[in-house]
Design an enzyme around this catalytic site. Structure first.
Site, PDB file in Angstrom:
ATOM      1  N   LYS A 170     -38.848   7.811 -30.543  1.00  0.00           N
ATOM      2  CA  LYS A 170     -38.987   9.278 -30.475  1.00  0.00           C
ATOM      3  C   LYS A 170     -38.604   9.788 -31.867  1.00  0.00           C
ATOM      4  O   LYS A 170     -37.436   9.874 -32.208  1.00  0.00           O
ATOM      5  CB  LYS A 170     -38.039   9.833 -29.406  1.00  0.00           C
ATOM      6  CG  LYS A 170     -38.429  11.186 -28.831  1.00  0.00           C
ATOM      7  CD  LYS A 170     -38.605  12.306 -29.806  1.00  0.00           C
ATOM      8  CE  LYS A 170     -37.293  12.903 -30.282  1.00  0.00           C
ATOM      9  NZ  LYS A 170     -37.509  13.937 -31.348  1.00  0.00           N
ATOM     10  N   GLY A 203     -36.095  16.888 -29.228  1.00  0.00           N
ATOM     11  CA  GLY A 203     -34.886  16.100 -28.992  1.00  0.00           C
ATOM     12  C   GLY A 203     -34.285  16.290 -27.612  1.00  0.00           C
ATOM     13  O   GLY A 203     -34.092  15.314 -26.867  1.00  0.00           O
ATOM     14  N   PRO A 204     -33.990  17.547 -27.237  1.00  0.00           N
ATOM     15  CA  PRO A 204     -33.325  17.740 -25.943  1.00  0.00           C
ATOM     16  C   PRO A 204     -34.205  17.385 -24.744  1.00  0.00           C
ATOM     17  O   PRO A 204     -33.699  17.278 -23.623  1.00  0.00           O
ATOM     18  CB  PRO A 204     -32.995  19.244 -25.939  1.00  0.00           C
ATOM     19  CG  PRO A 204     -33.044  19.661 -27.375  1.00  0.00           C
ATOM     20  CD  PRO A 204     -34.067  18.776 -28.029  1.00  0.00           C
ATOM     21  N   GLY A 207     -36.131  13.139 -26.376  1.00  0.00           N
ATOM     22  CA  GLY A 207     -35.031  12.314 -26.898  1.00  0.00           C
ATOM     23  C   GLY A 207     -33.991  12.056 -25.823  1.00  0.00           C
ATOM     24  O   GLY A 207     -33.550  10.914 -25.609  1.00  0.00           O
ATOM     25  N   GLU A 245     -26.104   6.161 -36.438  1.00  0.00           N
ATOM     26  CA  GLU A 245     -26.046   6.384 -37.891  1.00  0.00           C
ATOM     27  C   GLU A 245     -25.987   7.887 -38.066  1.00  0.00           C
ATOM     28  O   GLU A 245     -26.976   8.574 -37.836  1.00  0.00           O
ATOM     29  CB  GLU A 245     -27.306   5.821 -38.571  1.00  0.00           C
ATOM     30  CG  GLU A 245     -27.485   4.332 -38.438  1.00  0.00           C
ATOM     31  CD  GLU A 245     -26.522   3.542 -39.317  1.00  0.00           C
ATOM     32  OE1 GLU A 245     -25.890   4.129 -40.216  1.00  0.00           O
ATOM     33  OE2 GLU A 245     -26.399   2.329 -39.083  1.00  0.00           O
ATOM     34  N   CYS A 279     -28.221  11.438 -46.083  1.00  0.00           N
ATOM     35  CA  CYS A 279     -26.924  11.368 -45.400  1.00  0.00           C
ATOM     36  C   CYS A 279     -25.866  10.695 -46.273  1.00  0.00           C
ATOM     37  O   CYS A 279     -24.694  11.014 -46.178  1.00  0.00           O
ATOM     38  CB  CYS A 279     -27.076  10.634 -44.087  1.00  0.00           C
ATOM     39  SG  CYS A 279     -27.997   9.118 -44.272  1.00  0.00           S
ATOM     40  N   GLU A 371     -20.865  18.465 -43.841  1.00  0.00           N
ATOM     41  CA  GLU A 371     -22.113  18.005 -44.434  1.00  0.00           C
ATOM     42  C   GLU A 371     -23.050  19.200 -44.602  1.00  0.00           C
ATOM     43  O   GLU A 371     -23.295  19.931 -43.658  1.00  0.00           O
ATOM     44  CB  GLU A 371     -22.758  16.970 -43.508  1.00  0.00           C
ATOM     45  CG  GLU A 371     -24.029  16.428 -44.070  1.00  0.00           C
ATOM     46  CD  GLU A 371     -24.588  15.304 -43.229  1.00  0.00           C
ATOM     47  OE1 GLU A 371     -24.874  15.551 -42.049  1.00  0.00           O
ATOM     48  OE2 GLU A 371     -24.739  14.197 -43.749  1.00  0.00           O
TER      49      GLU A 371
HETATM   50  P1  NAD Z   1     -30.569  15.782 -35.242  1.00  0.00           P
HETATM   51  O1  NAD Z   1     -29.395  15.090 -34.719  1.00  0.00           O
HETATM   52  O2  NAD Z   1     -30.785  17.192 -34.863  1.00  0.00           O
HETATM   53  O3  NAD Z   1     -31.923  15.034 -34.829  1.00  0.00           O
HETATM   54  C1  NAD Z   1     -32.116  13.644 -34.982  1.00  0.00           C
HETATM   55  C2  NAD Z   1     -33.044  13.154 -33.891  1.00  0.00           C
HETATM   56  O4  NAD Z   1     -32.400  13.335 -32.641  1.00  0.00           O
HETATM   57  C3  NAD Z   1     -34.364  13.888 -33.809  1.00  0.00           C
HETATM   58  O5  NAD Z   1     -35.389  12.994 -33.462  1.00  0.00           O
HETATM   59  C4  NAD Z   1     -34.127  14.868 -32.671  1.00  0.00           C
HETATM   60  O6  NAD Z   1     -35.306  15.254 -32.015  1.00  0.00           O
HETATM   61  C5  NAD Z   1     -33.242  14.057 -31.761  1.00  0.00           C
HETATM   62  N1  NAD Z   1     -32.422  14.835 -30.830  1.00  0.00           N
HETATM   63  C6  NAD Z   1     -31.935  16.089 -31.000  1.00  0.00           C
HETATM   64  N2  NAD Z   1     -31.236  16.461 -29.914  1.00  0.00           N
HETATM   65  C7  NAD Z   1     -31.247  15.416 -29.055  1.00  0.00           C
HETATM   66  C8  NAD Z   1     -30.682  15.184 -27.770  1.00  0.00           C
HETATM   67  N3  NAD Z   1     -29.952  16.096 -27.140  1.00  0.00           N
HETATM   68  N4  NAD Z   1     -30.886  13.973 -27.182  1.00  0.00           N
HETATM   69  C9  NAD Z   1     -31.619  13.023 -27.804  1.00  0.00           C
HETATM   70  N5  NAD Z   1     -32.181  13.191 -29.008  1.00  0.00           N
HETATM   71  C10 NAD Z   1     -32.008  14.377 -29.632  1.00  0.00           C
HETATM   72  O7  NAD Z   1     -30.490  15.587 -36.791  1.00  0.00           O
HETATM   73  P2  NAD Z   1     -31.491  16.090 -37.901  1.00  0.00           P
HETATM   74  O8  NAD Z   1     -31.242  17.524 -38.150  1.00  0.00           O
HETATM   75  O9  NAD Z   1     -32.869  15.683 -37.536  1.00  0.00           O
HETATM   76  O10 NAD Z   1     -31.031  15.169 -39.143  1.00  0.00           O
HETATM   77  C11 NAD Z   1     -30.024  15.537 -40.000  1.00  0.00           C
HETATM   78  C12 NAD Z   1     -28.749  14.781 -39.689  1.00  0.00           C
HETATM   79  O11 NAD Z   1     -28.987  13.377 -39.603  1.00  0.00           O
HETATM   80  C13 NAD Z   1     -27.708  14.917 -40.766  1.00  0.00           C
HETATM   81  O12 NAD Z   1     -26.468  15.183 -40.192  1.00  0.00           O
HETATM   82  C14 NAD Z   1     -27.696  13.554 -41.453  1.00  0.00           C
HETATM   83  O13 NAD Z   1     -26.553  13.179 -42.092  1.00  0.00           O
HETATM   84  C15 NAD Z   1     -28.015  12.656 -40.347  1.00  0.00           C
HETATM   85  N6  NAD Z   1     -28.584  11.418 -40.889  1.00  0.00           N
HETATM   86  C16 NAD Z   1     -27.836  10.274 -40.869  1.00  0.00           C
HETATM   87  C17 NAD Z   1     -28.347   9.113 -41.403  1.00  0.00           C
HETATM   88  C18 NAD Z   1     -27.584   7.833 -41.403  1.00  0.00           C
HETATM   89  O14 NAD Z   1     -28.179   6.789 -41.590  1.00  0.00           O
HETATM   90  N7  NAD Z   1     -26.299   7.824 -41.219  1.00  0.00           N
HETATM   91  C19 NAD Z   1     -29.621   9.097 -41.913  1.00  0.00           C
HETATM   92  C20 NAD Z   1     -30.357  10.273 -41.902  1.00  0.00           C
HETATM   93  C21 NAD Z   1     -29.829  11.428 -41.375  1.00  0.00           C
END
Ligand code: NAD
Length: 464
Positions: A170, A203-204, A207, A245, A279, A371
């Site tokens: 997803k 996502g919600p 996901g 991650e 990140c 962040e």
């Molecule tokens: P996010 O957490 O909003 O979304 C990430 C993914 O999760 C998306 O596919 C989203 O659709 C899904 N998602 C959202 N809500 C969900 C839920 N309730 N249940 C299941 N899935 C859900 O993050 P973002 O805004 O897309 O990305 C930015 C963040 O990601 C930053 O905080 C960044 O640091 C982090 N990040 C971490 C790494 C790492 O490797 N550590 C890499 C890239 C990004």
């Protein structure tokens, strides 16, 4: 590429269960470039069933054959690299040069590394009178963010397939076209039907359904700490494996003996790359008090080269742009001083943020703790090495970092005391085989290389 109006499930594009769609927007000009289906729990269920069905045969496929499949995938990624770069630029906004080298280039390296590892990894070991079998965990639910839309996908799918797992992906709602292109590449590479399945969606909804599905054995999530916490709780309640991650607030520690000009210029480049949406970016630069003013002058000169719309792209969407501008305002309100940039958007159209550098930042300010995920750097002053260490370790995160010193041994001694998962010594190069992942609230588990592969394996010991 042309957007698909269905889901890739069981080796074919199938109509989505529901009528809803997601508009994909080019963040550089705010134009809608495509629509993709917004998946529901029904689509996720169909994809998980396809992955379950494909699992026994894929798990039993000899590792050398799995390796050949991943090598074929890598070859398709190479053949379609221009299209990949253009697609990432269109939906993420990254400058084309960055899309070519990093967004299209790194996934080729990572897929190639897993083609080699699948062939060479020892899926069996002897311990005393036991033989330990390393077996695939099962069906993987992969949930990825938009910031490195193809890398994040390949860093999960390639090791999962190498291990013998099957996958339902997803991807982030902002960058679904790159994920569809990846599904096409899987198909073209001739991987068996059902080993990889794609459900686009919110996502919600999609996901959440994937993380909670009882047919998923392992959830691998990359994204924000807030969502990661929720996914960890869902997986924990179901006694399901989980890899997280998450976010970071990494420190770039410049020790007094370092080449200051080089450390500052590489530090600025690191934060401005991908518009600060990385990140592991070193968003806190730590400089000794005696070199502070010189570092600020160097930083101001270095950041002037990062012109929005040229070397720096927009942020991914309007919400992120607002969020980052809000953090810049908060920094000013808490008493930090602008060296470059500021909260005003540089252009009326496109989700651009001015590359921003703050001085007089103290470790406890919001901009030094949270962040930001935009082109914003905080420069902090330290008294001595102990103070630098306290500041470097003084956040809830621990994903990455950097140390600069006259010789590597001095930098390594400092790096050993940092609470973080990766440290670049004097500007060390990216290594696609090095484990990547966080200490503290930056996550659980590791990606890339053999450590990343072992996340998708479970052990069975046979005693003789
Ligand atoms: P996010 O957490 O909003 O979304 C990430 C993914 O999760 C998306 O596919 C989203 O659709 C899904 N998602 C959202 N809500 C969900 C839920 N309730 N249940 C299941 N899935 C859900 O993050 P973002 O805004 O897309 O990305 C930015 C963040 O990601 C930053 O905080 C960044 O640091 C982090 N990040 C971490 C790494 C790492 O490797 N550590 C890499 C890239 C990004």
């Amino acid at each position: 590429m042309k957007a698909h109006d269905g889901m890739y499930i069981g080796g074919q594009w199938r109509p989505a269960a529901g009528p809803d769609t997601i508009a994909v927007v080019n963040p550089a000009d705010e134009q809608v470039i495509a629509h993709v289906p917004a998946g529901t729990a029904e689509d996720v269920d169909a994809a998980v069933r396809a992955a379950r069905e494909a699992f026994p045969a894929w798990a039993a496929t000899p590792p050398a054959e799995r390796a050949a499949g991943i090598a074929a995938l890598r070859d398709v990624l190479v053949a379609r690299k221009d299209e990949i770069a253009e697609t990432v630029t269109a939906e993420l906004g990254a400058p084309l040069a960055l899309s070519r080298t990093v967004h299209a280039g790194v996934p080729v390296l990572v897929a190639g590394s897993y083609a080699e590892l699948a062939a060479s990894y020892s899926f069996e070991e002897r311990i005393g009178n036991s033989t330990v079998l390393l077996e695939p965990v099962g069906v993987v639910g992969a949930i990825t963010p938009w910031n490195y839309p193809l890398h994040q996908v390949v860093a999960k799918v390639a090791p999962a397939l190498a291990a013998g797992c099957t996958v339902v992906l997803k991807p982030a709602e902002d960058t679904p076209l790159t994920a569809q292109l990846f599904a096409e590449a899987i198909h073209e590479a001739g991987l068996p039907a059902g080993v990889f399945n794609l459900v686009t969606g919110l996502g919600p909804v999609a996901g959440q359904a994937l993380a909670a599905h009882e047919g998923v054995d392992l959830v691998s999530f990359t994204g924000s700490t807030a969502v990661g916490r929720q996914i960890g709780a869902t997986a924990g309640a179901a006694v399901k494996r989980v890899a997280l991650e998450l976010g970071g607030k990494s420190a770039n520690v410049i020790l007094p003996s370092a080449d200051l000009a080089k450390a500052v210029s590489v530090g600025i480049a690191n934060v401005m790359s991908n518009s600060g949406q990385t990140c592991s970016a070193w968003t806190r630069m730590l400089v000794h008090k005696n070199q502070y003013d010189e570092a600020l002058a160097l930083a101001a000169a270095a950041v002037a080269k990062y012109v929005p719309g040229e070397r720096v792209g927009p942020l991914v969407n309007a919400k992120q742009q607002q969020r980052v501008r809000g953090y810049i305002e908060k920094g000013l309100a808490e008493g930090a001083r602008l060296v470059a940039g500021g909260p005003e958007a540089p252009y009326e159209t496109g989700y651009y943020v001015s590359p921003t550098v703050f001085a007089d930042v103290t470790w406890d300010m919001t901009i030094a703790q949270e962040e930001i995920f935009g082109p914003v750097l905080s420069i902090l002053k330290y008294e001595d090495e102990e103070d630098a260490l306290r500041i470097a370790n003084g956040t809830v995160y621990g994903l990455a970092g950097a140390v600069w010193a006259a010789d590597a041994a001095e930098a390594v001694a400092f790096a050993r005391r940092m609470d973080t998962g990766q440290v670049d010594i004097n500007g060390g190069r990216f290594n696609p085989l090095a484990p990547f992942g966080g200490y503290k609230q930056s996550g659980v588990g590791r990606e890339l290389g053999p450590h990343g592969l072992s996340e998708y394996l479970q052990t069975k010991s046979l005693q003789f």
